[in-house]
Design an enzyme around this catalytic site. Structure first.
Site, PDB file in Angstrom:
ATOM      1  N   TYR A 109       0.853  -1.192   0.000  1.00 37.74           N
ATOM      2  CA  TYR A 109       0.000   0.000   0.000  1.00 37.74           C
ATOM      3  C   TYR A 109       0.890   1.244   0.000  1.00 37.74           C
ATOM      4  O   TYR A 109       1.893   1.306   0.714  1.00 37.74           O
ATOM      5  CB  TYR A 109      -0.896   0.023   1.250  1.00 37.74           C
ATOM      6  N   GLU A 197      -3.446   7.670  -3.978  1.00 30.65           N
ATOM      7  CA  GLU A 197      -3.344   6.346  -3.375  1.00 30.65           C
ATOM      8  C   GLU A 197      -3.038   5.300  -4.433  1.00 30.65           C
ATOM      9  O   GLU A 197      -3.699   5.253  -5.470  1.00 30.65           O
ATOM     10  CB  GLU A 197      -4.680   6.028  -2.695  1.00 30.65           C
TER      11      GLU A 197
END
Ligand code: GDP
Ligand code: MN
Length: 386
Positions: A109, A197
């Site tokens: 992530y 993101e």
């Protein structure tokens, strides 16, 4: 403002962020064409909607042969994709991203946001990728690294290296990650992002660090500086009522409750929702008609509120400063003539021309519940639902 994955990937690749080769398609023929131009054995077809969780919802599919691309695109295009981010009503898919499939060794992530507490950009990363980062934050916060960026010097390479080591990269892949994180940061700052993101960021089986997914949000207040970003706006992704509201110069945001709120001023609109909640009710919307609304705008505002079938009562809370109470009264009367207000209507009026406004309402023949102040009126609105 949000943009699609395919748009974010295109933008990011201009900043040196490595992304899989691919293009957006609007029908299955085009999807097939794009795939046949790719130099790969396997393909991935991805629904393009402004929501995550597409993988689990069936909006991301891998084609093992070229012929399969057409069929998968046909399946995904036009589907009503339901994910945990779309809500139960789902979202209609109108375009797909066709990409070369990546062979995943590991998923990570990577994200950036403006942290309100430190008033700085914070870069976050985790070796736990591809899953919901909120879950990681809740159950194993030690698996998330946060690097706060000093705005006077910007993100520094050592911070990116720290991130790369933390997520478990080694050797040459560390440098690749540094380049990617730096590129993402530059894109973030240059374009006034509020969030960027990459979930998942991946390490491929042949040791490449690549952004497999990309999500970017932009600060609406800075959009005037970025006409190129404004062009990426996709109106089909927005609530039609919210879009119409914008055109009328009204701020409307749909919520889940059943008490429609018509208010002037953003601050009063916020406290109106608070006081409705305080009395045990649920607001159906945020609505600010603005300081100097016209009768026409007020009529439109009523129409917007009534277009939501959940609305079981309308609470009008007006403080007439610049806005005059008789204008509001006129709007209420005009709207009820035009659209017919069948639900209980609770009105609290105060301020400029309040006597005139009240007089107009009482002579209108409309069935209006009045409150002497905000608290009482909110209580009556919640009561009216029961
Ligand atoms: P999201 O579910 O909306 O966040 O969509 P993503 O783009 O993150 O894709 C969801 C998942 O699909 C990823 O976490 C991967 O596990 C998988 N996936 C997407 N693209 C590929 C690919 O090219 N190859 C493989 N093997 N899996 C992929
Ligand atoms: Mn994702």
């Amino acid at each position: 403002m949000n943009i699609h994955e395919y748009q974010a990937k295109e933008l990011l690749s201009n900043y040196g962020v490595s992304v899989p080769m691919g293009k957006v398609a609007f029908d299955h023929e085009e999807a097939h064409q794009i795939a046949s131009d790719l130099n790969t054995e396997k393909y991935v077809v991805k629904a393009q909607i402004h929501a995550g969780g597409r993988g689990k919802g069936g909006g991301v599919k891998i084609a093992n042969v070229l012929e399969e691309v057409k069929q998968l695109a046909e399946e995904i295009l036009g589907m009503n994709l339901v994910t945990h981010q779309t809500g139960p009503e789902g979202k209609l898919v109108g375009k797909v991203l066709v990409e070369e499939a990546s062979q995943i060794e590991k998923e990570f992530y990577l994200g950036m946001v403006i942290d309100r507490a430190t008033e700085k950009i914070v870069v976050m990363a985790s070796p736990e990728g591809g899953v919901e980062i909120e879950e990681v934050a809740k159950h194993s916060p030690e698996k998330i690294i946060k690097e706060i960026v000093d705005p006077t010097v910007g993100l520094l390479p050592f911070q990116c290296r720290e991130i790369a080591y933390f997520i478990g990269l080694q050797g040459k892949t560390v440098n690749q990650a540094v380049k990617l994180i730096m590129g993402l940061y530059d894109a973030f700052v240059d374009n006034d992002c509020s969030l960027a993101e990459i979930n998942p960021l991946i390490l491929t089986k042949d040791n490449q660090v690549t952004a497999l997914d990309a999500k970017m949000n932009f600060d609406d207040n800075a959009l005037f500086r970025h006409p190129d970003i404004q062009k990426l706006h996709d109106p089909t992704e927005e609530d039609p009522t919210e879009l119409a509201a914008k055109e009328w110069g009204i701020s409307y945001i749909k919520l889940d409750g059943n008490i429609g709120c018509l208010v002037n001023g953003a601050g009063l609109a916020m406290s109106t929702m608070d006081i409705v909640k305080h009395h045990g009710g649920e607001p159906a919307n945020f609505l600010d008609v603005g300081g100097g609304a016209t009768t026409e705008q007020v009529t439109q505002a009523f129409k917007m509120i009534l277009s939501d079938s959940n609305v079981k009562a309308i609470f009008v809370n007006i403080f007439g400063g610049i806005m005059k109470c008789d204008t509001i009264a006129e709007g209420i009367i005009a709207a009820s003539k035009e659209v017919g207000i069948e639900v209980p209507l609770i009105v609290r009026l105060e301020g400029t021309n309040v006597e005139l406004g009240r007089e107009m309402l009482s002579q209108s023949g409309l069935n209006i519940i009045t409150g002497k102040d905000m608290r009482e009126a909110a209580g009556k609105a919640v009561e009216a639902i029961k």
